[in-house]
Design a protein around this motif. Structure first.
Motif, PDB file in Angstrom:
ATOM      1  N   HIS A  86      71.346 -33.350  48.009  1.00 52.04           N
ATOM      2  CA  HIS A  86      72.123 -32.663  49.056  1.00 52.04           C
ATOM      3  C   HIS A  86      72.692 -33.782  49.882  1.00 52.04           C
ATOM      4  O   HIS A  86      73.936 -33.783  50.393  1.00 52.04           O
ATOM      5  CB  HIS A  86      71.395 -31.821  49.853  1.00 52.04           C
ATOM      6  CG  HIS A  86      70.998 -30.503  49.313  1.00 52.04           C
ATOM      7  ND1 HIS A  86      72.341 -29.478  49.104  1.00 52.04           N
ATOM      8  CD2 HIS A  86      70.209 -29.822  49.178  1.00 52.04           C
ATOM      9  CE1 HIS A  86      71.557 -28.561  48.626  1.00 52.04           C
ATOM     10  NE2 HIS A  86      70.346 -28.409  48.742  1.00 52.04           N
ATOM     11  N   VAL A 121      72.104 -20.342  52.904  1.00 51.69           N
ATOM     12  CA  VAL A 121      70.656 -20.039  53.076  1.00 51.69           C
ATOM     13  C   VAL A 121      70.078 -21.109  52.153  1.00 51.69           C
ATOM     14  O   VAL A 121      70.514 -20.815  50.691  1.00 51.69           O
ATOM     15  CB  VAL A 121      70.124 -19.037  53.208  1.00 51.69           C
ATOM     16  CG1 VAL A 121      68.669 -18.818  53.140  1.00 51.69           C
ATOM     17  CG2 VAL A 121      70.682 -18.124  54.372  1.00 51.69           C
ATOM     18  N   CYS A 126      67.934 -25.158  51.290  1.00 53.63           N
ATOM     19  CA  CYS A 126      67.509 -26.304  51.947  1.00 53.63           C
ATOM     20  C   CYS A 126      69.027 -27.011  52.736  1.00 53.63           C
ATOM     21  O   CYS A 126      68.635 -27.678  53.828  1.00 53.63           O
ATOM     22  CB  CYS A 126      67.335 -27.480  50.994  1.00 53.63           C
ATOM     23  SG  CYS A 126      65.597 -27.335  50.389  1.00 53.63           S
ATOM     24  N   HIS A 145      72.295 -15.049  53.112  1.00 55.29           N
ATOM     25  CA  HIS A 145      71.951 -15.746  52.006  1.00 55.29           C
ATOM     26  C   HIS A 145      73.048 -15.199  50.629  1.00 55.29           C
ATOM     27  O   HIS A 145      73.152 -14.047  50.577  1.00 55.29           O
ATOM     28  CB  HIS A 145      70.513 -15.254  51.517  1.00 55.29           C
ATOM     29  CG  HIS A 145      69.811 -16.109  50.683  1.00 55.29           C
ATOM     30  ND1 HIS A 145      70.202 -17.197  50.182  1.00 55.29           N
ATOM     31  CD2 HIS A 145      68.637 -16.041  50.113  1.00 55.29           C
ATOM     32  CE1 HIS A 145      69.314 -18.068  49.296  1.00 55.29           C
ATOM     33  NE2 HIS A 145      68.458 -17.270  49.390  1.00 55.29           N
ATOM     34  N   ASP A 200      71.928 -23.005  44.091  1.00 54.63           N
ATOM     35  CA  ASP A 200      71.870 -22.247  42.708  1.00 54.63           C
ATOM     36  C   ASP A 200      71.223 -20.987  43.161  1.00 54.63           C
ATOM     37  O   ASP A 200      71.634 -20.025  42.636  1.00 54.63           O
ATOM     38  CB  ASP A 200      71.338 -22.858  41.504  1.00 54.63           C
ATOM     39  CG  ASP A 200      70.030 -23.451  42.017  1.00 54.63           C
ATOM     40  OD1 ASP A 200      69.632 -23.995  42.936  1.00 54.63           O
ATOM     41  OD2 ASP A 200      69.545 -24.145  40.884  1.00 54.63           O
ATOM     42  N   GLY A 201      70.184 -20.942  44.062  1.00 54.65           N
ATOM     43  CA  GLY A 201      69.489 -19.736  44.289  1.00 54.65           C
ATOM     44  C   GLY A 201      70.464 -18.846  45.137  1.00 54.65           C
ATOM     45  O   GLY A 201      70.675 -17.615  44.744  1.00 54.65           O
ATOM     46  N   ASP A 202      71.124 -19.597  46.036  1.00 56.91           N
ATOM     47  CA  ASP A 202      72.273 -18.764  47.150  1.00 56.91           C
ATOM     48  C   ASP A 202      73.196 -18.088  46.206  1.00 56.91           C
ATOM     49  O   ASP A 202      73.824 -17.337  46.526  1.00 56.91           O
ATOM     50  CB  ASP A 202      72.564 -19.933  47.815  1.00 56.91           C
ATOM     51  CG  ASP A 202      73.351 -19.234  49.060  1.00 56.91           C
ATOM     52  OD1 ASP A 202      72.627 -18.508  49.923  1.00 56.91           O
ATOM     53  OD2 ASP A 202      74.785 -19.499  49.425  1.00 56.91           O
ATOM     54  N   ASN A 256      70.282 -27.408  41.446  1.00 60.77           N
ATOM     55  CA  ASN A 256      69.297 -28.314  41.302  1.00 60.77           C
ATOM     56  C   ASN A 256      68.067 -27.582  40.355  1.00 60.77           C
ATOM     57  O   ASN A 256      66.938 -28.036  40.458  1.00 60.77           O
ATOM     58  CB  ASN A 256      68.540 -28.955  42.592  1.00 60.77           C
ATOM     59  CG  ASN A 256      68.346 -27.803  43.676  1.00 60.77           C
ATOM     60  OD1 ASN A 256      67.915 -26.518  43.177  1.00 60.77           O
ATOM     61  ND2 ASN A 256      68.037 -28.210  44.863  1.00 60.77           N
ATOM     62  N   ILE A 296      66.520 -24.887  40.676  1.00 64.11           N
ATOM     63  CA  ILE A 296      65.239 -24.464  41.419  1.00 64.11           C
ATOM     64  C   ILE A 296      65.554 -23.966  42.550  1.00 64.11           C
ATOM     65  O   ILE A 296      66.660 -24.222  43.247  1.00 64.11           O
ATOM     66  CB  ILE A 296      64.003 -25.557  41.540  1.00 64.11           C
ATOM     67  CG1 ILE A 296      62.768 -25.020  41.553  1.00 64.11           C
ATOM     68  CG2 ILE A 296      64.331 -26.618  42.503  1.00 64.11           C
ATOM     69  CD1 ILE A 296      61.966 -24.742  40.190  1.00 64.11           C
ATOM     70  N   GLY A 322      64.626 -24.762  46.138  1.00 63.45           N
ATOM     71  CA  GLY A 322      63.974 -25.898  46.918  1.00 63.45           C
ATOM     72  C   GLY A 322      63.391 -25.275  48.026  1.00 63.45           C
ATOM     73  O   GLY A 322      62.341 -25.733  48.304  1.00 63.45           O
ATOM     74  N   MET A 323      63.990 -24.617  48.907  1.00 59.88           N
ATOM     75  CA  MET A 323      63.521 -24.460  50.363  1.00 59.88           C
ATOM     76  C   MET A 323      62.260 -23.854  50.148  1.00 59.88           C
ATOM     77  O   MET A 323      61.446 -23.702  51.029  1.00 59.88           O
ATOM     78  CB  MET A 323      64.749 -23.604  51.100  1.00 59.88           C
ATOM     79  CG  MET A 323      64.061 -23.285  52.505  1.00 59.88           C
ATOM     80  SD  MET A 323      65.202 -22.260  53.332  1.00 59.88           S
ATOM     81  CE  MET A 323      65.648 -22.969  54.915  1.00 59.88           C
TER      82      MET A 323
HETATM   83  C1  LIG Z   1      67.975 -12.032  51.937  1.00 60.26           C
HETATM   84  C2  LIG Z   1      67.059 -13.610  51.830  1.00 60.26           C
HETATM   85  N1  LIG Z   1      66.267 -13.282  50.773  1.00 60.26           N
HETATM   86  C3  LIG Z   1      65.536 -14.290  50.340  1.00 60.26           C
HETATM   87  C4  LIG Z   1      65.248 -15.543  51.417  1.00 60.26           C
HETATM   88  C5  LIG Z   1      64.422 -16.673  50.988  1.00 60.26           C
HETATM   89  N2  LIG Z   1      65.015 -17.846  50.489  1.00 60.26           N
HETATM   90  C6  LIG Z   1      65.540 -18.673  51.292  1.00 60.26           C
HETATM   91  S1  LIG Z   1      66.245 -20.057  50.554  1.00 60.26           S
HETATM   92  C7  LIG Z   1      66.205 -19.248  49.056  1.00 60.26           C
HETATM   93  C8  LIG Z   1      66.638 -20.134  47.829  1.00 60.26           C
HETATM   94  C9  LIG Z   1      67.331 -21.252  47.950  1.00 60.26           C
HETATM   95  O1  LIG Z   1      67.373 -21.895  46.830  1.00 60.26           O
HETATM   96  P1  LIG Z   1      68.840 -22.572  46.576  1.00 60.26           P
HETATM   97  O2  LIG Z   1      69.886 -21.673  46.834  1.00 60.26           O
HETATM   98  O3  LIG Z   1      68.704 -23.192  45.145  1.00 60.26           O
HETATM   99  O4  LIG Z   1      68.996 -23.948  47.421  1.00 60.26           O
HETATM  100  P2  LIG Z   1      68.213 -25.138  47.480  1.00 60.26           P
HETATM  101  O5  LIG Z   1      66.850 -24.902  48.484  1.00 60.26           O
HETATM  102  O6  LIG Z   1      67.522 -25.522  46.197  1.00 60.26           O
HETATM  103  O7  LIG Z   1      68.762 -26.191  48.040  1.00 60.26           O
HETATM  104  C10 LIG Z   1      65.460 -18.196  49.160  1.00 60.26           C
HETATM  105  C11 LIG Z   1      65.049 -17.323  48.064  1.00 60.26           C
HETATM  106  C12 LIG Z   1      66.041 -15.750  52.378  1.00 60.26           C
HETATM  107  N3  LIG Z   1      66.074 -16.470  53.245  1.00 60.26           N
HETATM  108  N4  LIG Z   1      66.974 -14.608  52.740  1.00 60.26           N
END
Ligand SMILES: Cc1ncc(C[n+]2csc(CCOP(=O)(O)OP(=O)(O)O)c2C)c(N)n1
Ligand code: SF4
Length: 496
Positions: free
Chosen positions: A46, A72, A74, A91, A116-118, A144, A146, A148-149
């Protein structure tokens, strides 16, 4: 924004041995003392991705035009670092928020920055549709592999065989499916202009990533369309590797699964005649003002600066509609208005209420905690909300009299058997309009003539409109005649 001056007082106690883009804030708003560095783990991609974006924006002189939508994950705190316009969104919703921002402010450069989760899990729908509409935004997708946060759960991009807290035996396609290839998926759409996947695996690839970031931003500056840069990025902490190993892992494991490529680099042809009409915020607001002025009922002098009305009852009693009608009337009389509905899943026959503000000033919040007027269509609402009414305020209660065990010494109470009146008129549905007539007559907040204009505009069926006209009159007359001769009941005799 630009040209940060470092004064004697703001000089850090530590020696700064690196230089950073002027586009970053000189100091980061962090709770710890480490205001010169980010919250990212050592070796996290990041930080590198931020640097590439900041330097490109600076070099392209886009700082004062840029709005960054942070996600939402890291990188949720991206707004601590980038000295541009910042919006942090729910998110996965960055492409939707970016769409709104860009459409409202077409002269701005709007960036969505997402993990990638977001982007590929909770936000899959938003990114696909924003790309498909060809929104003129740049999306930086930090993959990444995964979450992360949140401590390492499986992401849609987690590699086959890769362990995560939610795939402890390694991702198995039979159970968790295959990794999602977002760049490839989006390049199957027609509208995107530029899609490239890059990697932060070594200096050479970082230089390529730098060029891709610049290109995406240049295209935005030129108003080209949707641009997407997927950045394969190390997450040493969650992967359980040191920063050097993590970079190697990007090169050796991620790139074979997510090949680096320019998937799209072309301008889409959209016929000129196909452009939607674009209006600036200024034009929209001015248009509404003009409409309000045109519909203004002359001679009206409002006795209040600000009037907060809460309307409550059962779902199906027309509570929300009554609020909408009042808001529309206020607008036609040149007032600032807001309407905020609130109802649960039990809407039909459950409870429902709404808040209406009528004001000569701009309205700070549509949420009311101390209404001046409560319109309570039933006893439950009366008991629930009466104590909120500001002293000196008014309660309009939709029954013939108050329940015997309650009184409200500090407010005026007007009782009107609205349902019975509506029944007698021949339509139980217009009880809410009877209440509106009573409200207008009692408070004189808005003109009955405006009410009729609004009803005429909304109710197309002439039979129903006639019921509404009669209901409005009946409510007004009840207040004038019956209430005046004692139908208002209140233990302290306030309006007796
Ligand atoms: C509506 C909602 N669902 C779940 C979460 C929990 N949550 C926070 S960050 C995250 C995933 C982040 O992963 P990514 O987008 O890959 O970002 P990284 O942290 O790896 O940079 C999740 C599931 C949340 N904050 N809000
Ligand atoms: S957990 Fe991973 S993605 Fe998050 S800051 Fe640390 S290294 Fe970066």
């Amino acid at each position: 924004m630009a040209n940060h001056e470092v004064t004697e007082e703001s000089k850090p106690a530590y020696e700064v041995v690196h230089s950073k883009s002027q586009l970053f804030y000189p100091e980061y708003e962090r709770k710890s003392d480490l205001k010169h560095q980010t919250h990212y783990c050592p070796g996290c991609g990041h930080g590198v991705a931020h640097k590439l974006i900041a330097e490109a924006l600076e070099d392209l002189n886009l700082q004062d035009q840029t709005i960054l939508v942070s996600p939402v994950g890291c990188s949720v705190f991206a707004y601590y670092y980038f000295d541009v316009g910042n919006v942090q969104v729910a998110h996965g919703r960055a492409p939707a928020a970016a769409t709104g921002l860009k459409r409202a402010c077409p002269d701005k450069i709007v960036l969505a920055y997402q993990g990638d989760g977001d982007l590929a899990a909770i936000g899959t729908a938003e990114i696909v549709h924003a790309a498909n509409r060809g929104e003129k935004i740049a999306v930086f997708f930090v993959n990444n592999a995964i979450y992360g946060m949140t401590g390492g759960q499986m992401a849609p991009t987690t590699l086959v065989g890769q362990r995560s807290t939610t795939s402890p035996w390694g991702r198995r396609p039979v159970n968790e499916g295959f990794p999602l290839h977002m760049a490839e998926m989006l390049s199957s759409l027609e509208a995107p202009v530029y899609i490239e996947r890059v990697a932060l695996s070594d200096n050479k690839n970082i230089m390529k990533a730098r060029r891709a970031v610049r290109k995406a931003l240049e295209l935005q500056r030129n108003g080209a369309g949707f641009t997407f840069v997927e950045i394969l990025s190390p997450c040493p902490t969650i992967w359980g590797k040191d920063p050097v190993e993590a970079r190697k892992w990007v090169a050796e494991k991620m790139i074979p699964s997510f090949p680096l490529n320019v998937f799209r680099d072309r301008k889409v042809e959209i016929p000129e005649s196909n452009q939607p009409p674009q209006k600036t915020v200024q034009e929209v607001v001015e248009g509404e003002r003009q409409a309000a002025r045109a519909a203004f009922v002359p001679g009206r002098h409002h006795q209040f600066d600000h009037l907060d009305i809460k309307i409550a009852g059962f779902g199906g009693q027309g509570v929300l509609l009554l609020g909408q009608l009042l808001a529309e009337m206020g607008m036609r009389e040149g007032l600032e208005v807001s309407w905020l509905p609130s109802y649960g899943p039990e809407m039909r026959s459950g409870s429902a209420h709404c808040h209406v503000c009528l004001s000569k000033q701009r309205i700070g919040s549509p949420l009311l905690s101390r209404p001046n007027v409560l319109v309570a269509m039933n006893e439950i609402s009366l008991r629930k909300f009466a104590s909120q009414v500001a002293p000196g305020g008014t309660i309009i209660y939709g029954r013939e009299r108050l329940p015997e065990d309650i009184s409200f010494p500090q407010v005026q109470v007007v009782c009107i058997p609205a349902s019975e009146i509506a029944d007698k008129l021949g339509s139980a549905k217009v009880a809410n309009v009877v209440m509106m007539g009573a409200l207008l007559q009692e408070t004189e907040c808005l003109a009955s003539a405006t009410a009729m204009k609004v009803l005429e505009a909304k109710v197309k069926n002439p039979v129903l409109l006639e019921f509404d006209r009669k209901a409005l009159d009946a409510g007004r007359l009840y207040i004038d005649h019956t209430v005046a001769i004692g139908a208002v009941t209140q233990a302290d005799g306030f309006a007796e």
